[in-house]
Design a protein around this motif. Structure first.
Motif, PDB file in Angstrom:
ATOM      1  N   ALA A 144     101.633 -38.783 -36.851  1.00  0.00           N
ATOM      2  CA  ALA A 144     101.730 -38.283 -35.469  1.00  0.00           C
ATOM      3  C   ALA A 144     100.714 -37.168 -35.222  1.00  0.00           C
ATOM      4  CB  ALA A 144     103.151 -37.795 -35.184  1.00  0.00           C
ATOM      5  N   ARG A 145     100.531 -36.259 -36.190  1.00  0.00           N
ATOM      6  CA  ARG A 145      99.532 -35.184 -36.041  1.00  0.00           C
ATOM      7  C   ARG A 145      98.117 -35.761 -35.960  1.00  0.00           C
ATOM      8  NH1 ARG A 145     102.745 -32.848 -39.954  1.00  0.00           N
ATOM      9  NH2 ARG A 145     101.220 -33.228 -41.622  1.00  0.00           N
ATOM     10  N   LEU A 146      97.835 -36.769 -36.770  1.00  0.00           N
ATOM     11  CA  LEU A 146      96.493 -37.359 -36.774  1.00  0.00           C
ATOM     12  C   LEU A 146      96.186 -38.058 -35.453  1.00  0.00           C
ATOM     13  CD1 LEU A 146      96.397 -38.709 -40.420  1.00  0.00           C
ATOM     14  CD2 LEU A 146      95.041 -36.816 -39.472  1.00  0.00           C
ATOM     15  N   VAL A 147      97.166 -38.715 -34.886  1.00  0.00           N
ATOM     16  CA  VAL A 147      96.971 -39.356 -33.577  1.00  0.00           C
ATOM     17  C   VAL A 147      96.575 -38.303 -32.543  1.00  0.00           C
ATOM     18  CG1 VAL A 147      98.182 -40.510 -31.673  1.00  0.00           C
ATOM     19  CG2 VAL A 147      98.445 -41.354 -34.012  1.00  0.00           C
ATOM     20  N   VAL A 148      97.275 -37.181 -32.545  1.00  0.00           N
ATOM     21  CA  VAL A 148      96.964 -36.099 -31.605  1.00  0.00           C
ATOM     22  C   VAL A 148      95.577 -35.525 -31.901  1.00  0.00           C
ATOM     23  CG1 VAL A 148      97.631 -33.765 -30.874  1.00  0.00           C
ATOM     24  CG2 VAL A 148      99.374 -35.538 -31.140  1.00  0.00           C
ATOM     25  N   SER A 149      95.275 -35.263 -33.173  1.00  0.00           N
ATOM     26  CA  SER A 149      94.002 -34.626 -33.544  1.00  0.00           C
ATOM     27  C   SER A 149      92.804 -35.509 -33.211  1.00  0.00           C
ATOM     28  CB  SER A 149      93.999 -34.287 -35.036  1.00  0.00           C
ATOM     29  OG  SER A 149      94.981 -33.332 -35.323  1.00  0.00           O
ATOM     30  N   TYR A 150      92.833 -36.757 -33.631  1.00  0.00           N
ATOM     31  CA  TYR A 150      91.710 -37.654 -33.325  1.00  0.00           C
ATOM     32  C   TYR A 150      91.591 -37.887 -31.816  1.00  0.00           C
ATOM     33  CZ  TYR A 150      90.384 -38.958 -38.106  1.00  0.00           C
ATOM     34  OH  TYR A 150      89.908 -38.946 -39.393  1.00  0.00           O
ATOM     35  N   GLY A 151      92.725 -38.018 -31.149  1.00  0.00           N
ATOM     36  CA  GLY A 151      92.696 -38.197 -29.696  1.00  0.00           C
ATOM     37  C   GLY A 151      92.105 -36.994 -28.984  1.00  0.00           C
ATOM     38  N   ALA A 152      92.456 -35.786 -29.438  1.00  0.00           N
ATOM     39  CA  ALA A 152      91.941 -34.557 -28.820  1.00  0.00           C
ATOM     40  C   ALA A 152      90.427 -34.444 -28.965  1.00  0.00           C
ATOM     41  CB  ALA A 152      92.612 -33.333 -29.443  1.00  0.00           C
ATOM     42  N   LEU A 153      89.878 -35.082 -29.983  1.00  0.00           N
ATOM     43  CA  LEU A 153      88.425 -35.054 -30.202  1.00  0.00           C
ATOM     44  C   LEU A 153      87.709 -36.207 -29.506  1.00  0.00           C
ATOM     45  CD1 LEU A 153      88.481 -33.962 -33.924  1.00  0.00           C
ATOM     46  CD2 LEU A 153      87.659 -32.613 -31.977  1.00  0.00           C
ATOM     47  N   GLY A 154      88.444 -36.986 -28.725  1.00  0.00           N
ATOM     48  CA  GLY A 154      87.827 -38.021 -27.901  1.00  0.00           C
ATOM     49  C   GLY A 154      87.570 -39.351 -28.584  1.00  0.00           C
ATOM     50  N   TYR A 155      88.152 -39.574 -29.743  1.00  0.00           N
ATOM     51  CA  TYR A 155      87.975 -40.857 -30.413  1.00  0.00           C
ATOM     52  C   TYR A 155      88.855 -41.922 -29.766  1.00  0.00           C
ATOM     53  CZ  TYR A 155      85.445 -38.618 -34.248  1.00  0.00           C
ATOM     54  OH  TYR A 155      84.524 -37.931 -35.006  1.00  0.00           O
ATOM     55  N   ALA A 156      88.401 -43.167 -29.817  1.00  0.00           N
ATOM     56  CA  ALA A 156      89.219 -44.309 -29.390  1.00  0.00           C
ATOM     57  C   ALA A 156      90.078 -44.699 -30.585  1.00  0.00           C
ATOM     58  CB  ALA A 156      88.317 -45.468 -28.975  1.00  0.00           C
ATOM     59  N   LEU A 157      91.383 -44.660 -30.412  1.00  0.00           N
ATOM     60  CA  LEU A 157      92.305 -44.927 -31.516  1.00  0.00           C
ATOM     61  C   LEU A 157      92.773 -46.377 -31.471  1.00  0.00           C
ATOM     62  CD1 LEU A 157      94.456 -41.678 -31.279  1.00  0.00           C
ATOM     63  CD2 LEU A 157      92.340 -42.080 -32.546  1.00  0.00           C
ATOM     64  N   THR A 158      92.678 -47.034 -32.596  1.00  0.00           N
ATOM     65  CA  THR A 158      93.122 -48.420 -32.704  1.00  0.00           C
ATOM     66  C   THR A 158      94.074 -48.541 -33.884  1.00  0.00           C
ATOM     67  OG1 THR A 158      91.042 -49.249 -31.796  1.00  0.00           O
ATOM     68  CG2 THR A 158      92.386 -50.813 -33.041  1.00  0.00           C
ATOM     69  N   GLU A 159      95.314 -48.889 -33.586  1.00  0.00           N
ATOM     70  CA  GLU A 159      96.290 -49.086 -34.646  1.00  0.00           C
ATOM     71  C   GLU A 159      96.063 -50.457 -35.270  1.00  0.00           C
ATOM     72  OE1 GLU A 159     100.414 -47.340 -34.539  1.00  0.00           O
ATOM     73  OE2 GLU A 159     100.893 -49.474 -34.322  1.00  0.00           O
ATOM     74  N   ILE A 160      96.009 -50.480 -36.580  1.00  0.00           N
ATOM     75  CA  ILE A 160      95.800 -51.724 -37.313  1.00  0.00           C
ATOM     76  C   ILE A 160      97.146 -52.444 -37.395  1.00  0.00           C
ATOM     77  CG2 ILE A 160      95.070 -52.731 -39.512  1.00  0.00           C
ATOM     78  CD1 ILE A 160      93.489 -50.061 -39.964  1.00  0.00           C
ATOM     79  N   PRO A 161      97.170 -53.721 -37.019  1.00  0.00           N
ATOM     80  CA  PRO A 161      98.453 -54.433 -37.058  1.00  0.00           C
ATOM     81  C   PRO A 161      98.963 -54.627 -38.486  1.00  0.00           C
ATOM     82  CG  PRO A 161      96.664 -55.916 -36.421  1.00  0.00           C
ATOM     83  CD  PRO A 161      96.077 -54.549 -36.519  1.00  0.00           C
ATOM     84  N   ARG A 162     100.261 -54.756 -38.601  1.00  0.00           N
ATOM     85  CA  ARG A 162     100.903 -54.969 -39.904  1.00  0.00           C
ATOM     86  C   ARG A 162     100.758 -56.446 -40.277  1.00  0.00           C
ATOM     87  NH1 ARG A 162     105.582 -51.535 -37.625  1.00  0.00           N
ATOM     88  NH2 ARG A 162     105.022 -49.480 -38.375  1.00  0.00           N
ATOM     89  N   LEU A 163      99.638 -56.746 -40.904  1.00  0.00           N
ATOM     90  CA  LEU A 163      99.314 -58.104 -41.341  1.00  0.00           C
ATOM     91  C   LEU A 163      99.008 -58.065 -42.831  1.00  0.00           C
ATOM     92  CD1 LEU A 163      96.663 -58.910 -38.562  1.00  0.00           C
ATOM     93  CD2 LEU A 163      99.029 -59.722 -38.610  1.00  0.00           C
ATOM     94  N   ALA A 164      98.849 -59.239 -43.415  1.00  0.00           N
ATOM     95  CA  ALA A 164      98.348 -59.300 -44.785  1.00  0.00           C
ATOM     96  C   ALA A 164      96.969 -58.657 -44.790  1.00  0.00           C
ATOM     97  CB  ALA A 164      98.276 -60.748 -45.254  1.00  0.00           C
ATOM     98  N   VAL A 165      96.539 -58.179 -45.956  1.00  0.00           N
ATOM     99  CA  VAL A 165      95.315 -57.384 -46.045  1.00  0.00           C
ATOM    100  C   VAL A 165      94.090 -58.113 -45.492  1.00  0.00           C
ATOM    101  CG1 VAL A 165      94.741 -57.981 -48.443  1.00  0.00           C
ATOM    102  CG2 VAL A 165      94.007 -55.797 -47.493  1.00  0.00           C
ATOM    103  N   ALA A 166      93.949 -59.397 -45.730  1.00  0.00           N
ATOM    104  CA  ALA A 166      92.789 -60.133 -45.211  1.00  0.00           C
ATOM    105  C   ALA A 166      92.795 -60.130 -43.681  1.00  0.00           C
ATOM    106  CB  ALA A 166      92.779 -61.563 -45.749  1.00  0.00           C
TER     107      ALA A 166
END
Length: 181
Positions: A144-166
């Motif tokens: 949760a802190r990282l989402v706020v920190s990266y967002g505050a610096l203007g990065y586009a945040l993309t959550e990686i889906p819960r899939l097999a590694v490939a």
């Protein structure tokens, strides 16, 4: 054409970052290992107190320095380079644990690729080990802190889906390749 080829994969501890980065490396991409794990390895080998369960502030300052060295050595890459965490992760931790306002310093000055990929909290795969001693609740709070920190610096945040590694690797590469056009 994308200028910055240094891509951060961050997010929840125990969320599968290392496994994902190993898959990207297997596919021929350069990967920079997690600075925090390298600091722990060195501290355990050398008997240093720079361990998160001994001296969190010392650990985070060492992690920040290692992440900054990684950034400086790779920031002009021509091919994709994937980082297991980055400067923002350490700066965010220092801001939280020590009150250090580092998000406006090194974290703002050293810019990664505009899209940050985040591994979400995933209780089914979370495990503690010799280097990860905090529980799932602490890992989720860190996320949760990282989402706020990266967002505050203007990065586009993309959550990686819960899939097999490939599938996770394919997801990241597809998004990065779509941005090149």
């Amino acid at each position: 054409m994308v200028k910055n080829r240094l891509v951060v994969i961050s997010g929840c501890s125990g969320g599968g970052k290392s496994t994902l980065l190993a898959e990207l490396n297997r596919r021929g991409f350069t990967v920079i290992g997690e600075p925090g794990r390298r600091v722990v390895d060195e501290a355990q080998r050398d008997g240093s107190a720079a361990l998160p369960w001994v001296d969190m502030t010392a650990f985070l300052f060492c992690t920040l320095e290692k992440a900054r060295e990684d950034y400086l050595s790779a920031c002009n890459a021509r091919d994709w380079i994937f980082c297991d965490r980055g400067i923002v992760d350490a700066a965010s931790g220092l801001q939280h644990f020590a009150g250090e306002p580092l998000l406006s310093g090194p974290a703002a000055e050293c810019r990664y690729h505009r899209r940050i990929f985040l591994t979400p909290p995933w209780p089914e795969i979370y495990v503690c080990d010799a280097q990860r001693r905090h529980d799932f609740a602490a890992a989720s709070a860190e996320y949760a802190r990282l989402v706020v920190s990266y967002g505050a610096l203007g990065y586009a945040l993309t959550e990686i889906p819960r899939l097999a590694v490939a599938g996770r690797a394919d997801f990241i590469l597809r998004l990065l390749n779509d941005e090149r056009i």
